[in-house]
Scaffold this motif. Structure first.
Motif, short mmCIF file in Angstrom:
data_model
loop_
_atom_site.label_atom_id
_atom_site.label_comp_id
_atom_site.label_asym_id
_atom_site.label_seq_id
_atom_site.Cartn_x
_atom_site.Cartn_y
_atom_site.Cartn_z
N VAL A 1 -17.10 29.38 56.53
CA VAL A 1 -17.47 30.75 56.89
C VAL A 1 -16.66 31.68 56.00
CG1 VAL A 1 -17.15 32.45 58.74
CG2 VAL A 1 -18.02 30.16 59.28
N SER A 2 -17.28 32.79 55.51
CA SER A 2 -16.51 33.67 54.64
C SER A 2 -16.00 34.92 55.35
CB SER A 2 -17.32 34.07 53.41
OG SER A 2 -18.52 34.67 53.81
N ARG A 3 -16.75 35.45 56.34
CA ARG A 3 -16.20 36.57 57.10
C ARG A 3 -16.87 36.70 58.46
NH1 ARG A 3 -17.89 42.42 55.27
NH2 ARG A 3 -20.11 42.16 54.99
N VAL A 4 -16.21 37.40 59.38
CA VAL A 4 -16.70 37.49 60.76
C VAL A 4 -16.48 38.90 61.31
CG1 VAL A 4 -16.20 35.06 61.25
CG2 VAL A 4 -14.46 36.77 61.74
N CYS A 5 -17.34 39.29 62.24
CA CYS A 5 -17.18 40.55 62.94
C CYS A 5 -17.56 40.33 64.41
CB CYS A 5 -18.07 41.63 62.32
SG CYS A 5 -17.83 43.24 63.07
N CYS A 6 -16.58 40.51 65.29
CA CYS A 6 -16.76 40.03 66.67
C CYS A 6 -16.59 41.15 67.71
CB CYS A 6 -15.71 38.94 66.90
SG CYS A 6 -15.61 38.29 68.57
N HIS A 7 -17.34 41.00 68.81
CA HIS A 7 -17.15 41.85 69.98
C HIS A 7 -16.96 40.93 71.18
CE1 HIS A 7 -18.60 44.13 73.54
NE2 HIS A 7 -17.93 45.10 72.96
N MET A 8 -15.99 41.22 72.04
CA MET A 8 -15.77 40.38 73.22
C MET A 8 -15.88 41.25 74.47
SD MET A 8 -12.69 37.77 72.19
CE MET A 8 -11.33 38.92 72.11
N ALA A 9 -16.36 40.64 75.56
CA ALA A 9 -16.54 41.41 76.79
C ALA A 9 -16.14 40.60 78.01
CB ALA A 9 -18.00 41.85 76.91
N LYS A 10 -15.69 41.34 79.05
CA LYS A 10 -15.37 40.72 80.35
C LYS A 10 -16.41 41.18 81.35
CE LYS A 10 -10.36 40.92 79.74
NZ LYS A 10 -9.09 41.48 80.18
N PRO A 11 -17.26 40.29 81.84
CA PRO A 11 -18.27 40.73 82.80
C PRO A 11 -17.66 41.14 84.14
CG PRO A 11 -18.38 38.35 82.50
CD PRO A 11 -17.39 38.86 81.51
N TYR A 12 -16.53 40.51 84.51
CA TYR A 12 -15.89 40.83 85.81
C TYR A 12 -14.41 41.11 85.57
CZ TYR A 12 -20.10 38.18 86.83
OH TYR A 12 -21.39 37.72 86.82
N LYS A 13 -13.91 42.19 86.17
CA LYS A 13 -12.51 42.56 85.88
C LYS A 13 -11.50 41.73 86.68
CE LYS A 13 -11.82 46.73 88.80
NZ LYS A 13 -12.44 46.16 89.98
N ASP A 14 -11.93 41.18 87.84
CA ASP A 14 -11.02 40.33 88.59
C ASP A 14 -11.79 39.25 89.34
OD1 ASP A 14 -12.13 41.60 90.83
OD2 ASP A 14 -10.48 43.04 90.98
N ARG A 15 -11.06 38.26 89.87
CA ARG A 15 -11.68 37.16 90.62
C ARG A 15 -10.80 36.86 91.84
NH1 ARG A 15 -15.77 34.35 88.46
NH2 ARG A 15 -16.25 34.65 86.26
N PRO A 16 -11.43 36.31 92.90
CA PRO A 16 -10.63 35.98 94.08
C PRO A 16 -9.65 34.84 93.79
CG PRO A 16 -12.91 35.25 94.35
CD PRO A 16 -12.85 36.00 93.07
N VAL A 17 -8.51 34.89 94.47
CA VAL A 17 -7.50 33.84 94.36
C VAL A 17 -7.53 33.04 95.66
CG1 VAL A 17 -5.05 33.37 93.92
CG2 VAL A 17 -6.12 35.42 92.97
N LYS A 18 -7.31 31.72 95.55
CA LYS A 18 -7.41 30.82 96.71
C LYS A 18 -6.53 31.29 97.87
CE LYS A 18 -7.85 25.81 97.08
NZ LYS A 18 -7.46 24.54 96.47
N SER A 19 -5.33 31.75 97.53
CA SER A 19 -4.38 32.13 98.58
C SER A 19 -4.68 33.51 99.18
CB SER A 19 -2.96 32.11 98.00
OG SER A 19 -2.95 32.89 96.82
N GLY A 20 -5.71 34.19 98.66
CA GLY A 20 -6.07 35.52 99.18
C GLY A 20 -5.89 36.57 98.10
N GLY A 21 -6.64 37.68 98.22
CA GLY A 21 -6.55 38.76 97.25
C GLY A 21 -7.32 38.45 95.98
N ARG A 22 -7.15 39.28 94.97
CA ARG A 22 -7.86 39.11 93.71
C ARG A 22 -6.87 39.21 92.56
NH1 ARG A 22 -13.35 39.31 94.95
NH2 ARG A 22 -14.00 39.47 92.77
N ARG A 23 -7.22 38.56 91.44
CA ARG A 23 -6.33 38.59 90.28
C ARG A 23 -7.12 39.06 89.05
NH1 ARG A 23 -2.76 33.48 87.86
NH2 ARG A 23 -2.43 34.47 85.84
#
Ligand code: NAD
Length: 370
Positions: free
Chosen positions: A203-225
């Protein structure tokens, strides 16, 4: 070729896949000595012992360092979460073992470079788990490209989508932690790059965009991270051979189960492959009468090696785990000093450098030259 004593670290999704491959390789191919499943390491002694019984390993340990330093072991399969790869691979190589490490090599380029240095200093074989390049369908595509079947390739598009992180209520686990890497790039992008590397080269060059569909997720012990990785990435690439490309990755894509959709567009035709239909290759040839032109589906069978080693009959199909058996045989050939179709640390470092450039491109909002 001497019989190899195998040590396996980790017995999750990929650990079982490696264990099945080590169990099957001699029976499938008949030209390599049966490996000895000598020792297995897991996060605890109890789990290690249970998995050793299930997977057919002689000994079990809750301490992976005991495994890599065991004088009997010849090859170490590393199938633990990404963050463990550098420490485990380097320790195994320094102990004089061959290494078969799952992708990605590491989560930071500097660590991958250290792994490469350890491999070079050891003189041992250090290979990466890039099973998709082993599909007889991929080998057929490579031959078709080499024969000029679709002429000069101008554009390559690779989409890799799965839905194991599509549910916003799915529990937070190691793949959402920054310690696992960038996200879709390390998880899926490396696979896409393994395919471009064997089909087209650098590959000679790259141009990338990254995204997070969800800002947090539930944690097993309770709450979100808060989610620390990017489940989506869209990358423009340019190949050294002059072709342009697009790599689109999404591990939160509802309905997509194991899709790696590859489209290769050339001056005389198009080749299409989808991992969800991994026994098929579609070829469009722009010749003959226009009114009868159309995609032709080639069903992978015994005439596409090494399918014939698994099943003599056409139309029955290989599966994902079979790709690992093929990879395992290639690794054994390389260890025996024979030519092999394998992505070693030397080849894999180029993939890591491209992924690192993609992440930098996304953060800095610009093209990165390789
Ligand atoms: N080649 C492929 O197609 C493919 C597919 C999936 C995953 N992977 C790669 O395989 C690796 C593992 O992914 P997975 O999905 O199998 O993960 P997983 O969570 O299913 O399994 C990881 C295993 O490692 C074990 N483990 C954790 N810490 C350990 C320690 N200190 N000592 C020993 N064992 C330990 C866990 O108990 C678990 O059994 C990742 O690097 C991933 O990128 C590759």
């Amino acid at each position: 070729m001497k019989s190899l004593a195998i040590g396996l670290i980790g017995t999750g999704y990929m650990g079982k896949c490696h264990a099945l491959a080590w169990n099957a390789v001699a029976s499938v191919f008949g030209d390599v000595p049966r490996p000895r499943l000598a020792m297995l390491a897991e996060a605890s002694q109890d789990l290690a012992e249970r998995k050793a019984r299930e997977l057919g390993f002689e000994r079990a340990t809750g301490d992976w360092r005991k495994l890599v330093n065991d004088p009997e072991i010849d090859v170490v399969s590393i199938t633990t979460p990404n963050a463990f790869h550098p420490e485990m691979a380097i320790a195994a190589l320094e102990a004089g073992k061959h290494v078969w490490c799952e992708k990605p090599m590491a989560t930071k380029l500097a660590d991958a470079e250290r792994m490469l240095a350890a491999a070079q200093a050891s003189g041992k074989v250090a290979a990466l788990g890039y099973n998709y390049i082993q599909n007889p369908a991929m080998r057929l595509i490579r031959r078709l490209l080499d024969k000029g079947q679709i002429g000069d390739v101008s554009h390559v598009r690779i989409e890799m989508d799965e839905d194991f992180m599509a549910d916003p209520e799915e529990l937070f686990y190691w793949k959402s932690e920054a310690s696992s890497g960038h996200g879709a790039l390390d998880d899926f992008g490396v696979h896409a790059l393994s395919l471009t590397s064997v089909l087209f080269g650098d590959v000679s060059r790259v141009c990338c965009h990254m995204a997070k569909p969800y800002k947090d997720r539930p944690v097993k012990s309770g709450g979100r991270r808060p989610v620390e990785t990017y489940d989506i990435a869209s990358v423009l690439i340019e190949l050294k051979n002059g072709a342009s490309g697009l790599v689109a990755l999404n591990r939160s894509a509802w309905g997509r189960k194991g899709r790696i959709f590859v489209q290769i567009f050339g001056s005389k035709g198009t080749i299409v492959f989808d991992q969800e239909r991994m026994n098929e290759v579609q070829v469009y040839a722009a010749d003959g009468a226009r009114e009868t032109q159309g995609f032709r589906t080639i069903l992978i069978g015994p005439q596409h090696p090494p399918y014939d080693k698994f099943i003599p009959a056409p139309g029955h199909g290989l599966g994902f785990n079979d790709l690992k058996v093929i990879e395992c045989r290639e690794l054994m050939r390389r260890i025996a000093g024979e030519a092999a179709h394998l992505i070693t640390f030397e080849d894999g470092i180029r993939i890591e450098r491209i992924v690192d450039a993609m992440a930098k491109s996304a953060h800095e909002g610009r093209w990165m030259e390789m």
